[in-house]
Enzyme design. Sequence first.
Site, short mmCIF file in Angstrom:
data_model
loop_
_atom_site.label_atom_id
_atom_site.label_comp_id
_atom_site.label_asym_id
_atom_site.label_seq_id
_atom_site.Cartn_x
_atom_site.Cartn_y
_atom_site.Cartn_z
CG ASP A 199 -2.28 0.65 0.95
OD1 ASP A 199 -2.31 1.88 1.12
OD2 ASP A 199 -3.28 0.00 0.58
CG ASP B 120 -6.42 5.63 -1.93
OD1 ASP B 120 -7.60 6.03 -1.93
OD2 ASP B 120 -5.79 5.38 -0.89
CG ASP C 130 -10.22 4.25 4.50
OD1 ASP C 130 -9.85 3.37 3.71
OD2 ASP C 130 -9.80 5.42 4.47
CB CYS D 60 -9.28 2.81 -3.07
SG CYS D 60 -9.10 3.32 -1.36
C1 DGJ Z 1 -6.95 5.50 1.96
C2 DGJ Z 1 -7.32 4.10 1.66
O1 DGJ Z 1 -8.69 3.93 1.76
C3 DGJ Z 1 -6.56 3.17 2.59
O2 DGJ Z 1 -6.96 1.85 2.37
C4 DGJ Z 1 -5.09 3.33 2.34
O3 DGJ Z 1 -4.77 2.89 1.06
C5 DGJ Z 1 -4.71 4.78 2.54
N1 DGJ Z 1 -5.53 5.67 1.78
C6 DGJ Z 1 -3.27 4.99 2.16
O4 DGJ Z 1 -2.91 6.31 2.21
#
Ligand code: DGJ
Length: 741
Positions: free
Chosen positions: A367, A479, A549, A527
């Site tokens: 990640d 993301d 999240d 995401c």
């Molecule tokens: C927000 C995402 O929803 C999380 O799962 C993670 O990837 C963070 N950002 C990383 O900054």
Amino acid sequence: MKVEYNEEKKLFHLYNKHLSYVIGILRNGHLGHFYLGKRLYGPLSEDLFRRDQGRAAMPYVYEGDMGFSLNLERQEYPSYGTTDFRSPAIDIIQKKGSRIVDFKYDLHRIIQGKPPLEGLPSTRVSNTKDAMTLEIDLVDMVLDLKLTLCYTVFPDLPVVARSVRLENMGLETFNIDRIMSLSIDLFDDNWEWTQLSGDWARERYLRSVALRPGIQSIGSLRGASSAQHNPFVMLKRPETREESGEAIGISLVYSGNFLLQGEVNSDGVTRLISGINPEGFSWNLKSKEVFQTPEAIIAYSGNGIGPLSRTFHDLFHLYLIPEKWQKSPRPVLINNWEATYFNFNEEKILSLAKSAKSLGIELFVLDDGWFGSRNNDTQGLGDWFVNTKKLPGGIAGIAEKIESMGMKFGLWIEPEMVNKDTEFFKCHPDWLIGDPKRTYSHQRNQYVLDFSRKEVVDAIFDQLTKVLDDVPISYIKWDMNRNITEPFSSSLTAEKQGELFHRYILGVYNLYERLINRYPDILFESCASGGGRFDPGLLYYAPQTWTSDNTDAIERLKIQYGTSMVYPISSMGSHVSAVPNHQVLREAPLKIRGDVAYFGTFGYELDLTILSEEEMSEIRKQVEFFKEYRSLIHHGSFYRLLSPFENSGNETAWMVVSKDRSEAIVGWYQILANANRGLFKLKLTGLDSKKMYQISDHKEPISGSILMDFGILMNPAHTGLDLDNSYGGDYQSRIWTIKAV
Ligand code: DGJ
């Protein structure tokens, strides 16, 4: 599935065995909406659906004729400034300031298959036999504008996919102020309006209200479809339940600013419109240019909310997500975010991967934090090159090591954003969205790159391909952690500033398209701080979305239940995370954390290297179990049994039944224990009442009819201290597997 045109009656009938959709050409050449609902049989004529009405205090279209007013008509695509005073679907400002338009029927085409929408995601068929499309051209002769309304029907699903194209055939330039993807006038207003609303970490809660005269709407002005309101709305009759009664759903295949509006007039006619949010939007349409709207899907169910949801699930699965992911199994993954946050090095990543491999996990997702100087959320975004202090062998090095363990490797990116303390920003300080003469607001210390500009998208594409080319990467999590403020683009002329939000999203789609074309085997997961952009637009590219999240199993009951109203469970990212949970500090047992996450794409997001032997062995069993049932879970039909939004919300239950009804899996969840409760039961749905089923915790097979009409009998918790009582204690869950014998 068929599209018929009756020349004499001037009626279009789109139908398949579940649905009819009837459009008539009204006597002023505009289109009337006559019917959406259960399949109609027998001859159709205008007289069956509409009548001239001579009503007092009404404007009429023709001199000496007191029968025809658009205010009294149910229409397909109403415009501004006519005898209809409701919100229009289209509003165009002309050079002389007039907004009056008059789009009349000109031609139509019936096409086998479904043409793609230029630059936009939309439902698609690989075989032209799987769809029929009707395109109706309406022309305004004074303005030389052609408006094409497109309708597609599919063989087995009660849905119509709609979109609109506007072509400027003349010499004048126009400003489109509003151009909806769909408008429909329903006969009455005896409906409840249900929306999926919430916020970060509590996305897509179900909210229902009765329709009332006037306008009610949801939408987004954030530059993303948003966690606050999802681009979906359902109308259901007050008496409609999961498996009975009428419901209509609209889902907009779009990831940017949207509007979904219901307007009830004084006769109780309900107008639904859906499309790009007109607030802040305008599009400058020059001579010979074409504007294409996003697609909106309208679905009908005569048998409850459940079938409506399953229609959307099947549609998205069969006709929206990339074909490859309709059949390929989704890997069980471990994501290092909640295990390490930014604080990791190669050794930590490899030890996590090793533990994951020993548990049967198939994919390691690295990640945020692997690039530039990204050691916290103030730095790094935009510098898409590896941080060799953390990963000395680069992405290739870590990916190869993980691959050599027998796992796949995946990577996180956030391509639309930049931090100021980066090399990228130093080279391109003028590539942000915002007005250079004013403040640039930030969210999570980051700024939005102007994806309406081709050179910006090109530069990010080039950086990413340098990382991704020649490295064994199987998965990307894309993301997006902030919304757009101060919407101004330094590269757009004054009259084009209203195009920024839409052009931005077109830039996002364009980058997705280019990455997918270059890396067709990569699985994308979208995401946006969790589920801040969970919409069908992105499902077209990324078949799964990080649902929220919030990884707490109890919180996830509402989030996943709400999301299932329209999105298939194969699209919902769901992970087992650590306790105390990082969002709510709750300590839910590992069992319920797994039992909730099974009903999604399934994975883990916690530090496996610090777990006890007992926990590791439980996780090993969970992974094995999920692999055994993943095909059923991702390809079966989803049925909701008990709602966390109803009664006290203490119990939730759902199940998946294979398409041939020979197999099923049921999940039941209880938040708080009850004292001294009597026997209770859980009624199942979707099975074959005539089949006998072996159910996991029963010795003898039980008939589908008993499972559905009586249910599974459950033992209550006893009073007193009974540690063996399997229904005692808070945060309980049960999973049953069921097989026809
Ligand atoms: C927000 C995402 O929803 C999380 O799962 C993670 O990837 C963070 N950002 C990383 O900054």
